[in-house]
Design a protein around this motif. Structure first.
Motif, PDB file in Angstrom:
ATOM      1  N   ILE A 146      39.537  71.797 -14.294  1.00 35.53           N
ATOM      2  CA  ILE A 146      38.509  72.433 -13.866  1.00 35.53           C
ATOM      3  C   ILE A 146      38.780  73.812 -13.161  1.00 35.53           C
ATOM      4  O   ILE A 146      37.884  74.866 -13.568  1.00 35.53           O
ATOM      5  CB  ILE A 146      37.723  71.495 -12.956  1.00 35.53           C
ATOM      6  CG1 ILE A 146      36.919  70.290 -13.855  1.00 35.53           C
ATOM      7  CG2 ILE A 146      36.436  72.042 -12.312  1.00 35.53           C
ATOM      8  CD1 ILE A 146      36.598  69.251 -12.834  1.00 35.53           C
ATOM      9  N   ALA A 147      39.660  74.127 -12.414  1.00 38.14           N
ATOM     10  CA  ALA A 147      40.201  75.346 -11.942  1.00 38.14           C
ATOM     11  C   ALA A 147      40.436  76.251 -12.990  1.00 38.14           C
ATOM     12  O   ALA A 147      40.064  77.467 -12.664  1.00 38.14           O
ATOM     13  CB  ALA A 147      41.250  75.100 -10.855  1.00 38.14           C
ATOM     14  N   ALA A 149      39.319  76.532 -16.012  1.00 38.81           N
ATOM     15  CA  ALA A 149      38.105  76.735 -16.815  1.00 38.81           C
ATOM     16  C   ALA A 149      37.245  77.508 -15.976  1.00 38.81           C
ATOM     17  O   ALA A 149      36.630  78.352 -16.732  1.00 38.81           O
ATOM     18  CB  ALA A 149      37.311  75.520 -17.207  1.00 38.81           C
ATOM     19  N   ILE A 150      37.183  77.200 -14.875  1.00 36.75           N
ATOM     20  CA  ILE A 150      36.102  78.112 -13.871  1.00 36.75           C
ATOM     21  C   ILE A 150      36.948  79.657 -13.709  1.00 36.75           C
ATOM     22  O   ILE A 150      36.080  80.381 -13.713  1.00 36.75           O
ATOM     23  CB  ILE A 150      36.147  77.531 -12.524  1.00 36.75           C
ATOM     24  CG1 ILE A 150      35.238  76.132 -12.483  1.00 36.75           C
ATOM     25  CG2 ILE A 150      35.641  78.699 -11.757  1.00 36.75           C
ATOM     26  CD1 ILE A 150      35.330  75.459 -11.251  1.00 36.75           C
ATOM     27  N   SER A 151      38.352  79.908 -13.715  1.00 34.98           N
ATOM     28  CA  SER A 151      38.818  81.056 -13.647  1.00 34.98           C
ATOM     29  C   SER A 151      38.483  81.815 -14.741  1.00 34.98           C
ATOM     30  O   SER A 151      38.257  83.031 -15.065  1.00 34.98           O
ATOM     31  CB  SER A 151      40.506  80.881 -13.420  1.00 34.98           C
ATOM     32  OG  SER A 151      40.781  80.421 -14.447  1.00 34.98           O
ATOM     33  N   LEU A 153      35.906  81.533 -16.856  1.00 36.93           N
ATOM     34  CA  LEU A 153      34.618  81.760 -17.231  1.00 36.93           C
ATOM     35  C   LEU A 153      34.113  83.071 -15.924  1.00 36.93           C
ATOM     36  O   LEU A 153      33.484  83.736 -16.202  1.00 36.93           O
ATOM     37  CB  LEU A 153      33.755  80.588 -16.508  1.00 36.93           C
ATOM     38  CG  LEU A 153      32.448  80.777 -16.529  1.00 36.93           C
ATOM     39  CD1 LEU A 153      31.733  81.298 -17.666  1.00 36.93           C
ATOM     40  CD2 LEU A 153      31.448  79.404 -15.988  1.00 36.93           C
ATOM     41  N   ALA A 154      35.015  82.814 -14.764  1.00 34.28           N
ATOM     42  CA  ALA A 154      34.666  84.083 -13.632  1.00 34.28           C
ATOM     43  C   ALA A 154      35.138  85.205 -14.301  1.00 34.28           C
ATOM     44  O   ALA A 154      34.595  86.304 -14.077  1.00 34.28           O
ATOM     45  CB  ALA A 154      35.398  83.520 -12.504  1.00 34.28           C
ATOM     46  N   TYR A 158      32.752  88.532 -14.805  1.00 35.34           N
ATOM     47  CA  TYR A 158      32.877  89.781 -14.140  1.00 35.34           C
ATOM     48  C   TYR A 158      33.347  91.019 -15.189  1.00 35.34           C
ATOM     49  O   TYR A 158      32.626  92.085 -15.171  1.00 35.34           O
ATOM     50  CB  TYR A 158      34.377  89.808 -13.437  1.00 35.34           C
ATOM     51  CG  TYR A 158      35.038  90.970 -12.783  1.00 35.34           C
ATOM     52  CD1 TYR A 158      34.465  91.714 -11.829  1.00 35.34           C
ATOM     53  CD2 TYR A 158      36.166  91.341 -13.574  1.00 35.34           C
ATOM     54  CE1 TYR A 158      35.038  92.900 -11.247  1.00 35.34           C
ATOM     55  CE2 TYR A 158      36.707  92.714 -13.118  1.00 35.34           C
ATOM     56  CZ  TYR A 158      36.247  93.466 -12.188  1.00 35.34           C
ATOM     57  OH  TYR A 158      36.967  94.363 -11.518  1.00 35.34           O
TER      58      TYR A 158
END
Length: 316
Positions: A146-147, A149-151, A153-154, A158
Protein backbone atom coordinates in the motif's frame (compact mmCIF):
# COMPACT_ATOMS: atom_id res chain seq x y z
CA UNK A 1 39.97 29.62 -13.15
CA UNK A 2 37.32 29.63 -10.45
CA UNK A 3 34.62 31.14 -12.66
CA UNK A 4 33.94 27.70 -14.21
CA UNK A 5 33.95 24.21 -12.69
CA UNK A 6 37.37 22.56 -12.75
CA UNK A 7 35.84 19.19 -13.56
CA UNK A 8 32.99 18.43 -15.98
CA UNK A 9 31.77 14.88 -16.32
CA UNK A 10 30.29 15.70 -19.72
CA UNK A 11 31.53 18.57 -21.94
CA UNK A 12 29.16 21.52 -22.15
CA UNK A 13 28.89 21.25 -25.94
CA UNK A 14 27.79 17.59 -25.85
CA UNK A 15 25.03 16.88 -28.38
CA UNK A 16 24.23 13.18 -28.19
CA UNK A 17 21.15 12.20 -30.30
CA UNK A 18 19.51 10.11 -27.59
CA UNK A 19 16.13 9.94 -29.33
CA UNK A 20 17.59 7.86 -32.14
CA UNK A 21 17.48 5.00 -29.66
CA UNK A 22 14.00 5.76 -28.36
CA UNK A 23 12.24 2.72 -29.81
CA UNK A 24 14.95 0.15 -28.88
CA UNK A 25 15.13 1.66 -25.39
CA UNK A 26 11.38 1.34 -24.82
CA UNK A 27 11.28 -2.20 -26.21
CA UNK A 28 14.20 -3.33 -24.04
CA UNK A 29 12.64 -1.72 -20.98
CA UNK A 30 9.29 -3.43 -21.59
CA UNK A 31 11.01 -6.80 -22.06
CA UNK A 32 13.03 -6.46 -18.84
CA UNK A 33 9.95 -5.42 -16.86
CA UNK A 34 7.90 -8.36 -18.13
CA UNK A 35 10.77 -10.73 -17.33
CA UNK A 36 11.05 -9.19 -13.86
CA UNK A 37 7.36 -9.79 -13.13
CA UNK A 38 7.74 -13.42 -14.21
CA UNK A 39 10.81 -13.84 -12.00
CA UNK A 40 8.92 -12.36 -9.05
CA UNK A 41 6.55 -15.36 -9.22
CA UNK A 42 8.97 -18.01 -10.46
CA UNK A 43 11.37 -18.71 -8.86
CA UNK A 44 9.92 -15.95 -6.66
CA UNK A 45 11.23 -13.46 -4.16
CA UNK A 46 13.20 -14.42 -1.09
CA UNK A 47 10.82 -13.02 1.48
CA UNK A 48 12.32 -11.96 4.77
CA UNK A 49 10.89 -12.72 8.17
CA UNK A 50 8.89 -9.47 7.96
CA UNK A 51 6.71 -10.84 5.16
CA UNK A 52 6.64 -14.60 5.64
CA UNK A 53 6.76 -14.95 9.42
CA UNK A 54 8.93 -17.24 11.48
CA UNK A 55 11.85 -17.05 13.89
CA UNK A 56 15.35 -15.69 13.27
CA UNK A 57 18.17 -16.39 15.72
CA UNK A 58 21.65 -14.94 15.50
CA UNK A 59 24.20 -17.02 17.42
CA UNK A 60 27.95 -16.83 17.96
CA UNK A 61 30.14 -19.87 18.49
CA UNK A 62 33.52 -20.35 20.10
CA UNK A 63 35.82 -20.20 17.11
CA UNK A 64 34.74 -20.78 13.51
CA UNK A 65 31.24 -22.21 13.25
CA UNK A 66 30.79 -25.79 12.02
CA UNK A 67 27.64 -25.31 9.95
CA UNK A 68 27.17 -29.01 9.22
CA UNK A 69 27.18 -29.96 12.90
CA UNK A 70 24.95 -27.05 13.91
CA UNK A 71 22.51 -27.80 11.08
CA UNK A 72 22.29 -31.44 12.11
CA UNK A 73 21.62 -30.45 15.73
CA UNK A 74 18.86 -27.97 14.85
CA UNK A 75 17.24 -30.18 12.20
CA UNK A 76 16.83 -33.05 14.66
CA UNK A 77 14.37 -31.03 16.80
CA UNK A 78 11.40 -31.57 14.43
CA UNK A 79 10.68 -27.84 14.21
CA UNK A 80 10.17 -27.81 10.45
CA UNK A 81 12.49 -26.59 7.72
CA UNK A 82 15.48 -25.08 9.56
CA UNK A 83 17.92 -22.89 7.61
CA UNK A 84 21.43 -21.94 8.70
CA UNK A 85 23.90 -19.58 7.06
CA UNK A 86 27.06 -17.75 7.99
CA UNK A 87 26.25 -14.17 8.92
CA UNK A 88 29.15 -11.79 8.54
CA UNK A 89 31.95 -13.18 10.72
CA UNK A 90 33.03 -16.87 10.53
CA UNK A 91 31.82 -17.43 14.11
CA UNK A 92 28.35 -15.93 13.58
CA UNK A 93 25.43 -17.96 12.28
CA UNK A 94 21.89 -16.96 11.31
CA UNK A 95 19.21 -19.57 11.96
CA UNK A 96 15.71 -19.43 10.46
CA UNK A 97 12.77 -21.40 11.80
CA UNK A 98 9.20 -21.57 10.48
CA UNK A 99 6.28 -20.16 12.47
CA UNK A 100 5.71 -22.17 15.66
CA UNK A 101 2.15 -21.16 16.44
CA UNK A 102 1.60 -19.06 19.53
CA UNK A 103 4.11 -17.25 21.74
CA UNK A 104 4.57 -20.29 23.99
CA UNK A 105 5.47 -22.46 20.99
CA UNK A 106 7.97 -19.86 19.83
CA UNK A 107 9.62 -19.77 23.25
CA UNK A 108 9.83 -23.57 23.40
CA UNK A 109 11.42 -23.67 19.94
CA UNK A 110 13.99 -21.03 20.87
CA UNK A 111 14.91 -22.86 24.07
CA UNK A 112 15.19 -26.18 22.22
CA UNK A 113 17.48 -24.71 19.57
CA UNK A 114 19.60 -22.98 22.21
CA UNK A 115 20.07 -26.25 24.09
CA UNK A 116 20.84 -28.26 20.95
CA UNK A 117 23.43 -25.77 19.77
CA UNK A 118 25.06 -25.59 23.17
CA UNK A 119 25.36 -29.36 23.19
CA UNK A 120 26.73 -29.53 19.63
CA UNK A 121 29.10 -26.55 20.08
CA UNK A 122 29.77 -25.65 23.73
CA UNK A 123 30.05 -21.93 24.40
CA UNK A 124 27.53 -20.91 21.73
CA UNK A 125 25.71 -17.69 22.64
CA UNK A 126 22.41 -16.39 21.30
CA UNK A 127 22.88 -12.74 20.28
CA UNK A 128 19.32 -11.93 19.21
CA UNK A 129 15.95 -13.52 18.52
CA UNK A 130 13.24 -12.13 16.23
CA UNK A 131 9.80 -13.71 15.82
CA UNK A 132 6.96 -12.63 13.54
CA UNK A 133 3.61 -14.43 13.35
CA UNK A 134 1.75 -15.23 10.13
CA UNK A 135 -0.95 -12.62 10.73
CA UNK A 136 1.55 -9.87 11.50
CA UNK A 137 3.71 -10.75 8.48
CA UNK A 138 0.66 -10.59 6.22
CA UNK A 139 -0.25 -7.17 7.58
CA UNK A 140 3.31 -5.92 7.08
CA UNK A 141 3.33 -7.17 3.48
CA UNK A 142 0.02 -5.49 2.68
CA UNK A 143 1.19 -2.30 4.38
CA UNK A 144 4.38 -2.26 2.32
CA UNK A 145 2.49 -2.74 -0.94
CA UNK A 146 0.00 0.00 0.00
CA UNK A 147 2.86 2.39 0.83
CA UNK A 148 4.44 1.70 -2.55
CA UNK A 149 1.16 2.24 -4.42
CA UNK A 150 0.44 5.48 -2.56
CA UNK A 151 3.91 6.83 -3.34
CA UNK A 152 3.43 6.16 -7.07
CA UNK A 153 0.01 7.81 -7.00
CA UNK A 154 1.33 10.82 -5.11
CA UNK A 155 4.15 11.28 -7.61
CA UNK A 156 1.68 11.08 -10.49
CA UNK A 157 -0.57 13.75 -8.96
CA UNK A 158 2.40 16.03 -8.19
CA UNK A 159 3.89 15.90 -11.67
CA UNK A 160 0.47 16.09 -13.33
CA UNK A 161 -0.30 19.36 -11.54
CA UNK A 162 3.17 20.84 -11.95
CA UNK A 163 3.61 19.95 -15.64
CA UNK A 164 1.42 18.96 -18.56
CA UNK A 165 -0.35 15.59 -18.43
CA UNK A 166 2.15 14.12 -20.88
CA UNK A 167 4.94 14.55 -18.35
CA UNK A 168 2.88 13.01 -15.55
CA UNK A 169 1.95 10.00 -17.67
CA UNK A 170 5.54 9.46 -18.79
CA UNK A 171 6.82 9.73 -15.22
CA UNK A 172 4.36 7.25 -13.70
CA UNK A 173 4.92 4.69 -16.48
CA UNK A 174 8.66 5.00 -15.96
CA UNK A 175 8.33 4.62 -12.19
CA UNK A 176 6.27 1.45 -12.63
CA UNK A 177 8.88 0.06 -15.04
CA UNK A 178 11.70 1.00 -12.65
CA UNK A 179 9.91 -0.64 -9.74
CA UNK A 180 9.31 -3.90 -11.61
CA UNK A 181 12.95 -4.04 -12.70
CA UNK A 182 14.06 -3.51 -9.11
CA UNK A 183 11.84 -6.39 -8.03
CA UNK A 184 13.41 -8.48 -10.79
CA UNK A 185 16.85 -7.56 -9.46
CA UNK A 186 15.81 -8.81 -6.02
CA UNK A 187 14.50 -12.05 -7.54
CA UNK A 188 17.72 -12.69 -9.50
CA UNK A 189 20.10 -11.87 -6.64
CA UNK A 190 17.84 -13.46 -3.99
CA UNK A 191 18.27 -10.44 -1.75
CA UNK A 192 15.67 -10.60 1.00
CA UNK A 193 12.44 -8.81 0.18
CA UNK A 194 11.59 -7.16 3.47
CA UNK A 195 10.75 -3.79 4.97
CA UNK A 196 14.29 -2.54 4.34
CA UNK A 197 14.09 -3.23 0.62
CA UNK A 198 10.64 -1.62 0.51
CA UNK A 199 12.25 1.46 2.06
CA UNK A 200 15.00 1.30 -0.59
CA UNK A 201 12.41 1.13 -3.40
CA UNK A 202 10.52 4.12 -1.97
CA UNK A 203 13.78 6.05 -1.77
CA UNK A 204 14.53 5.15 -5.37
CA UNK A 205 11.08 6.38 -6.42
CA UNK A 206 11.72 9.74 -4.77
CA UNK A 207 15.18 10.08 -6.30
CA UNK A 208 13.90 9.04 -9.73
CA UNK A 209 11.13 11.65 -9.68
CA UNK A 210 13.61 14.34 -8.61
CA UNK A 211 15.86 13.48 -11.55
CA UNK A 212 12.97 13.51 -14.01
CA UNK A 213 11.62 16.83 -12.74
CA UNK A 214 14.98 18.44 -13.58
CA UNK A 215 14.75 17.16 -17.16
CA UNK A 216 11.07 18.15 -17.39
CA UNK A 217 11.86 21.70 -16.26
CA UNK A 218 14.50 22.06 -18.94
CA UNK A 219 12.17 20.60 -21.59
CA UNK A 220 9.43 23.06 -20.72
CA UNK A 221 11.92 25.93 -20.71
CA UNK A 222 13.30 24.95 -24.13
CA UNK A 223 9.80 24.51 -25.56
CA UNK A 224 9.15 28.16 -24.80
CA UNK A 225 12.62 29.31 -25.82
CA UNK A 226 12.87 27.49 -29.15
CA UNK A 227 9.37 27.72 -30.56
CA UNK A 228 10.38 26.55 -34.06
CA UNK A 229 12.56 23.64 -32.95
CA UNK A 230 11.06 20.15 -33.50
CA UNK A 231 10.06 18.29 -30.35
CA UNK A 232 12.63 15.53 -30.94
CA UNK A 233 15.44 18.12 -31.02
CA UNK A 234 14.05 19.86 -27.93
CA UNK A 235 14.08 16.58 -26.00
CA UNK A 236 17.65 15.76 -27.07
CA UNK A 237 18.83 19.27 -26.22
CA UNK A 238 17.20 19.19 -22.78
CA UNK A 239 18.77 15.84 -21.89
CA UNK A 240 22.23 16.98 -22.99
CA UNK A 241 21.93 20.23 -21.04
CA UNK A 242 20.99 18.41 -17.81
CA UNK A 243 23.34 15.46 -18.28
CA UNK A 244 26.07 16.88 -16.06
CA UNK A 245 23.65 17.59 -13.27
CA UNK A 246 21.93 14.17 -13.49
CA UNK A 247 25.14 12.15 -13.60
CA UNK A 248 26.76 14.28 -10.87
CA UNK A 249 23.83 13.85 -8.49
CA UNK A 250 23.63 10.12 -9.21
CA UNK A 251 27.36 9.66 -8.61
CA UNK A 252 27.14 11.48 -5.28
CA UNK A 253 24.34 9.26 -4.05
CA UNK A 254 25.98 6.14 -5.50
CA UNK A 255 29.27 6.84 -3.73
CA UNK A 256 27.47 7.46 -0.44
CA UNK A 257 25.61 4.13 -0.66
CA UNK A 258 28.58 2.08 -1.88
CA UNK A 259 30.36 1.88 1.53
CA UNK A 260 27.12 0.59 3.07
CA UNK A 261 27.02 -2.22 0.52
CA UNK A 262 30.69 -3.12 0.94
CA UNK A 263 31.22 -2.62 4.67
CA UNK A 264 27.78 -2.24 6.24
CA UNK A 265 27.39 -5.94 6.98
CA UNK A 266 24.56 -8.28 6.09
CA UNK A 267 22.04 -6.22 8.01
CA UNK A 268 22.39 -3.28 5.58
CA UNK A 269 23.57 -5.10 2.46
CA UNK A 270 20.10 -5.68 1.00
CA UNK A 271 19.10 -2.04 1.38
CA UNK A 272 22.41 -0.74 0.01
CA UNK A 273 22.64 -3.01 -3.06
CA UNK A 274 19.02 -2.27 -3.94
CA UNK A 275 19.79 1.44 -3.69
CA UNK A 276 22.86 1.13 -5.93
CA UNK A 277 20.90 -0.72 -8.60
CA UNK A 278 18.04 1.76 -8.37
CA UNK A 279 20.33 4.79 -8.73
CA UNK A 280 21.80 3.50 -11.99
CA UNK A 281 18.36 2.43 -13.22
CA UNK A 282 16.69 5.75 -12.40
CA UNK A 283 19.35 7.81 -14.15
CA UNK A 284 19.22 5.73 -17.31
CA UNK A 285 15.42 5.57 -17.36
CA UNK A 286 15.19 9.39 -17.40
CA UNK A 287 17.01 9.33 -20.74
CA UNK A 288 15.86 6.15 -22.45
CA UNK A 289 12.29 5.75 -21.14
CA UNK A 290 10.81 8.98 -19.80
CA UNK A 291 12.09 11.22 -22.59
CA UNK A 292 10.86 8.96 -25.43
CA UNK A 293 7.46 8.69 -23.74
CA UNK A 294 7.20 12.48 -23.60
CA UNK A 295 8.26 12.60 -27.25
CA UNK A 296 5.49 10.25 -28.39
CA UNK A 297 2.67 11.33 -26.06
CA UNK A 298 3.37 15.03 -26.62
CA UNK A 299 3.81 14.91 -30.39
CA UNK A 300 0.39 16.48 -31.09
CA UNK A 301 -0.02 18.79 -28.10
CA UNK A 302 3.45 20.00 -27.10
CA UNK A 303 4.55 20.66 -30.69
CA UNK A 304 1.45 20.73 -32.94
CA UNK A 305 3.50 22.44 -35.67
CA UNK A 306 5.55 19.26 -36.09
CA UNK A 307 2.39 17.33 -36.94
CA UNK A 308 1.18 19.99 -39.34
CA UNK A 309 4.54 20.19 -41.05
CA UNK A 310 4.75 16.45 -41.70
CA UNK A 311 1.99 16.25 -44.38
CA UNK A 312 3.42 19.34 -46.11
CA UNK A 313 6.86 17.74 -46.25
CA UNK A 314 5.37 14.57 -47.76
CA UNK A 315 3.44 16.56 -50.36
CA UNK A 316 6.54 18.38 -51.55
Amino acid sequence: MLSRPLFRIVPDDTRIPFMKGAVPGLMLSAFLSIASVILAFYPGLERGIDFRGGIVMEVRTQGEADLARLRAAASGLNLGDVGLQQFGAPDTVLIRLPVQGDEAGTQRAVNAVRGALEEASPGTRVLRVEAVGERVSGELFRGGMIALAISLLAMLVYIWFRFEWQFGLAAIITLILDTTKTVGFLAVTQIEFNLQTIAAILTIVGFSVNDKVVVFDRMRENLRKFKQMPLRDVVDLSINETLNRSIGTSMTLFLSALPLALFGGDALAGFAWTMLFGIVLSTSSSIFITAPLVLYTGAKSLRPKDVAAAPQAQAT
